[in-house]
Write a protein that holds these residues in place. Structure first.
Motif, PDB file in Angstrom:
ATOM      1  N   THR A 127       0.818  -1.218   0.000  1.00  0.00           N
ATOM      2  CA  THR A 127       0.000   0.000   0.000  1.00  0.00           C
ATOM      3  C   THR A 127       0.848   1.264   0.000  1.00  0.00           C
ATOM      4  OG1 THR A 127      -1.794  -1.135   1.159  1.00  0.00           O
ATOM      5  CG2 THR A 127      -1.770   1.267   1.280  1.00  0.00           C
ATOM      6  N   ILE A 128       1.944   1.276   0.742  1.00  0.00           N
ATOM      7  CA  ILE A 128       2.777   2.475   0.835  1.00  0.00           C
ATOM      8  C   ILE A 128       3.375   2.818  -0.533  1.00  0.00           C
ATOM      9  CG2 ILE A 128       4.794   3.531   1.914  1.00  0.00           C
ATOM     10  CD1 ILE A 128       2.442   3.141   3.802  1.00  0.00           C
ATOM     11  N   GLY A 129       3.971   1.809  -1.172  1.00  0.00           N
ATOM     12  CA  GLY A 129       4.555   2.046  -2.496  1.00  0.00           C
ATOM     13  C   GLY A 129       3.512   2.442  -3.518  1.00  0.00           C
ATOM     14  N   ALA A 130       2.325   1.795  -3.470  1.00  0.00           N
ATOM     15  CA  ALA A 130       1.256   2.103  -4.416  1.00  0.00           C
ATOM     16  C   ALA A 130       0.755   3.536  -4.238  1.00  0.00           C
ATOM     17  CB  ALA A 130       0.106   1.114  -4.242  1.00  0.00           C
ATOM     18  N   SER A 131       0.611   3.968  -2.980  1.00  0.00           N
ATOM     19  CA  SER A 131       0.137   5.334  -2.740  1.00  0.00           C
ATOM     20  C   SER A 131       1.179   6.359  -3.170  1.00  0.00           C
ATOM     21  CB  SER A 131      -0.214   5.522  -1.261  1.00  0.00           C
ATOM     22  OG  SER A 131       0.928   5.327  -0.442  1.00  0.00           O
ATOM     23  N   ALA A 132       2.471   6.031  -3.019  1.00  0.00           N
ATOM     24  CA  ALA A 132       3.539   6.939  -3.461  1.00  0.00           C
ATOM     25  C   ALA A 132       3.498   7.121  -4.974  1.00  0.00           C
ATOM     26  CB  ALA A 132       4.901   6.399  -3.031  1.00  0.00           C
ATOM     27  N   ILE A 133       3.235   6.035  -5.705  1.00  0.00           N
ATOM     28  CA  ILE A 133       3.155   6.107  -7.166  1.00  0.00           C
ATOM     29  C   ILE A 133       1.942   6.928  -7.594  1.00  0.00           C
ATOM     30  CG2 ILE A 133       2.774   4.725  -9.245  1.00  0.00           C
ATOM     31  CD1 ILE A 133       4.502   2.549  -7.934  1.00  0.00           C
ATOM     32  N   THR A 134       0.803   6.707  -6.940  1.00  0.00           N
ATOM     33  CA  THR A 134      -0.405   7.487  -7.246  1.00  0.00           C
ATOM     34  C   THR A 134      -0.153   8.970  -7.025  1.00  0.00           C
ATOM     35  OG1 THR A 134      -1.844   5.641  -6.625  1.00  0.00           O
ATOM     36  CG2 THR A 134      -2.828   7.839  -6.639  1.00  0.00           C
ATOM     37  N   TYR A 135       0.508   9.302  -5.916  1.00  0.00           N
ATOM     38  CA  TYR A 135       0.783  10.702  -5.594  1.00  0.00           C
ATOM     39  C   TYR A 135       1.757  11.323  -6.591  1.00  0.00           C
ATOM     40  CZ  TYR A 135       1.992  14.825  -2.847  1.00  0.00           C
ATOM     41  OH  TYR A 135       2.203  16.120  -2.440  1.00  0.00           O
ATOM     42  N   SER A 136       2.748  10.552  -7.043  1.00  0.00           N
ATOM     43  CA  SER A 136       3.808  11.094  -7.902  1.00  0.00           C
ATOM     44  C   SER A 136       3.396  11.246  -9.362  1.00  0.00           C
ATOM     45  CB  SER A 136       5.042  10.186  -7.833  1.00  0.00           C
ATOM     46  OG  SER A 136       5.504  10.030  -6.525  1.00  0.00           O
ATOM     47  N   GLY A 137       2.373  10.507  -9.792  1.00  0.00           N
ATOM     48  CA  GLY A 137       1.993  10.502 -11.203  1.00  0.00           C
ATOM     49  C   GLY A 137       1.780  11.871 -11.818  1.00  0.00           C
ATOM     50  N   PRO A 138       0.967  12.757 -11.214  1.00  0.00           N
ATOM     51  CA  PRO A 138       0.740  14.078 -11.806  1.00  0.00           C
ATOM     52  C   PRO A 138       2.009  14.930 -11.919  1.00  0.00           C
ATOM     53  CG  PRO A 138      -0.958  13.587 -10.187  1.00  0.00           C
ATOM     54  CD  PRO A 138       0.085  12.518 -10.054  1.00  0.00           C
ATOM     55  N   ILE A 139       2.961  14.728 -11.000  1.00  0.00           N
ATOM     56  CA  ILE A 139       4.199  15.515 -11.050  1.00  0.00           C
ATOM     57  C   ILE A 139       5.026  15.113 -12.267  1.00  0.00           C
ATOM     58  CG2 ILE A 139       6.318  16.113  -9.791  1.00  0.00           C
ATOM     59  CD1 ILE A 139       4.709  15.281  -7.221  1.00  0.00           C
ATOM     60  N   ILE A 140       5.117  13.811 -12.513  1.00  0.00           N
ATOM     61  CA  ILE A 140       5.830  13.335 -13.703  1.00  0.00           C
ATOM     62  C   ILE A 140       5.130  13.825 -14.970  1.00  0.00           C
ATOM     63  CG2 ILE A 140       6.514  11.267 -14.989  1.00  0.00           C
ATOM     64  CD1 ILE A 140       6.700   9.860 -12.207  1.00  0.00           C
ATOM     65  N   ASN A 141       3.801  13.774 -14.960  1.00  0.00           N
ATOM     66  CA  ASN A 141       3.041  14.217 -16.127  1.00  0.00           C
ATOM     67  C   ASN A 141       3.174  15.714 -16.381  1.00  0.00           C
ATOM     68  OD1 ASN A 141       2.115  11.647 -16.719  1.00  0.00           O
ATOM     69  ND2 ASN A 141       0.276  11.852 -15.467  1.00  0.00           N
ATOM     70  N   MET A 142       3.436  16.487 -15.327  1.00  0.00           N
ATOM     71  CA  MET A 142       3.678  17.924 -15.522  1.00  0.00           C
ATOM     72  C   MET A 142       4.947  18.146 -16.335  1.00  0.00           C
ATOM     73  SD  MET A 142       2.605  20.103 -12.139  1.00  0.00           S
ATOM     74  CE  MET A 142       2.638  18.912 -10.813  1.00  0.00           C
ATOM     75  N   MET A 143       5.940  17.297 -16.125  1.00  0.00           N
ATOM     76  CA  MET A 143       7.172  17.385 -16.908  1.00  0.00           C
ATOM     77  C   MET A 143       6.923  16.975 -18.367  1.00  0.00           C
ATOM     78  SD  MET A 143       9.566  18.396 -14.756  1.00  0.00           S
ATOM     79  CE  MET A 143       8.267  19.450 -14.093  1.00  0.00           C
TER      80      MET A 143
END
Length: 467
Positions: free
Chosen positions: A57-73
């Motif tokens: 769950t921790i790793g999955a939530s980190a990926i969900t949170y990080s997705g929009p930041i990568i997409n901003m790039m």
């Protein structure tokens, strides 16, 4: 399905788009994109199953949170991709194939350069972003963002490859790329997450190796494989006039994608404060509904190609009719998908996790979220038409309205009453409201090329190989 379609050259594909019946041409062009949308949807589902079940769950939530930041790039690449599709599509409509090759080469080299410049920026962003999240996921957020900076330049190239192929009316090439990517991702996920249990690092390594191999294949397809569309780097030098035009046309789309994902990031911040369980449940709902969002919106790329070519050839009535037929098809596709996925929702979420708290969030969120697909699909088709017309500022305005004014403010206004479910009710409200606004705008739009109008107003002339 007429498979002779897949063997057509650029001239034959142009003739089909300009002179063929709208409905059959729309389906022929959309079929590879629809299949690609299906593959794109399967990819996060497969990743989600590996990550939620094996990383946790921790790793999955980190990926969900990080997705929009990568997409901003990646927004920069998407903006260039949209500009390239509009420009090259209209050039194809005029039969200016030499100009298409020239622009294609310029945009490939420029995008890779920008991707290399952007990569260290994402790495540096990992520090402040990870220091301002829940301590449980902070380390994984930093790790995921920092490592994904290595993937960024290759993601840029893939966006541009899609633009080149779609502008030529050959979306099946982008479908083939996605199928190869899916196969590679599954293989490398097994290697780096199951055989070698590297966790979050293994997930990024899987993406990196898949992207490297895909880009090598794309380079062969564009620059080595013999054919009429083959590009060359011999004697290459940057054409500032072409790049300025691409940037000028692409800036609204860049801002649209950037602001869209910034909005998603802020929404994640609202969700993240409820803890990793809620963020993971949201991520599972997003993964499952991605198929429902990708397929109806896939018609948007075909509409961009058909509208840009028909506008370039002076067939504005056909361009307009194409858009409205595609809206009806997109809405019907979305309704069918909702009817299929909704009864299966509780069974699908259990593929990702056995944690009851996460499942409760995922199931309830999914049952709200999925109904917004119809409005989203119609809105994406109409944005595809605006891009084909060269009116790339309108998708920017609509995206800002949809995410910032309609969704984010809705969430802030209802959060005390609805809690974290305000995110999903906000999605439902904003997608339908944006579709209504977009329809009103497109009904009042003149079906002429905004690119040609700008050129006429500035009284500038370009060489035949550029315009």
């Amino acid at each position: 399905m007429n498979f002779n379609f897949l063997r057509q050259n650029t001239e034959q594909r142009r003739d089909l788009i300009l002179n063929g019946p709208i409905s059959s041409t729309l389906f022929l062009l959309s079929f590879p994109t629809l299949m690609m949308g299906l593959v794109q949807s399967i990819m996060p589902v497969m990743d989600g199953i590996f990550i939620n079940n094996l990383i946790g769950t921790i790793g999955a939530s980190a990926i969900t949170y990080s997705g929009p930041i990568i997409n901003m790039m990646i927004a920069l690449a998407q903006g260039l991709s949209v500009a390239g599709m509009a420009l090259m599509g209209q050039m194809n409509g005029r039969g200016n194939y030499k100009g298409v090759k020239h622009v294609s080469t310029q945009i490939v080299v420029f995008a890779f350069l920008i991707g290399c410049i952007t990569a260290p920026i994402l790495y540096l962003l990992a520090y402040p972003v990870s220091s301002n999240v829940d301590a449980q996921i902070a380390h994984d957020v930093f790790l995921y963002l920092a490592l994904n900076s290595l993937v960024l330049p290759f993601s840029f190239l893939e966006s541009i490859y899609n633009a080149i192929k779609n502008a030529s009316g050959k979306p099946e090439a982008t479908f083939i790329r996605m199928v190869i990517m899916l196969i590679l991702k599954i293989i490398f996920n097994v290697v780096f997450i199951i055989v070698f249990p590297l966790g979050l690092v293994g997930s990024v390594m899987s993406s990196l190796l898949s992207n490297i191999l895909i880009c090598l294949w794309m380079f062969y397809e564009l620059f080595i494989k013999k054919g009429e569309d083959r590009l060359t780097l011999k004697g290459f030098k940057f054409d500032t006039k072409v790049l300025l035009k691409l940037i000028t046309i692409g800036i609204p789309s860049m801002l649209s994608s950037l602001m869209l994902n910034l909005g998603f990031f802020l929404i994640n911040n609202e969700t993240e404060k409820y803890g990793p369980i809620v963020l993971t449940g949201q991520g599972i709902a997003n993964n499952i509904t991605s198929v429902c969002f990708n397929l109806p919106s896939a018609f948007g790329s075909a509409v961009t190609t058909m509208v840009s070519m028909n506008i370039g050839a002076g067939q504005s009535a056909k361009a307009k009719k194409t858009c409205f037929q595609a809206c009806l098809v997109s809405a019907a596709t979305a309704a069918i998908l909702i009817a299929i996925v909704l009864p299966l929702s509780s069974s699908l979420t259990t593929l990702f996790t056995n944690e009851q708290e996460v499942l409760t969030v995922a199931n309830r969120s999914l049952n709200i979220y999925i109904y917004s697909v119809i409005g989203f699909g119609v809105c994406m088709v109409q944005q595809g038409a605006f891009i084909g017309l060269g009116r790339t500022r309108l998708p920017l305005v609509i995206s800002l309205l949809r995410i910032w004014l309609l969704r984010y403010l809705f969430i802030l206004a209802t959060e005390r009453v609805l809690g974290f479910y305000s995110v999903f009710w906000g999605n439902l409200f904003s997608n339908y409201a944006a579709a209504i606004i977009s329809t009103i705008i497109i009904l009042r739009t003149k079906w002429v090329s905004a690119i040609s109008l700008k050129e006429n107003k500035s009284n500038t002339t370009k060489p035949a190989s550029v315009v």
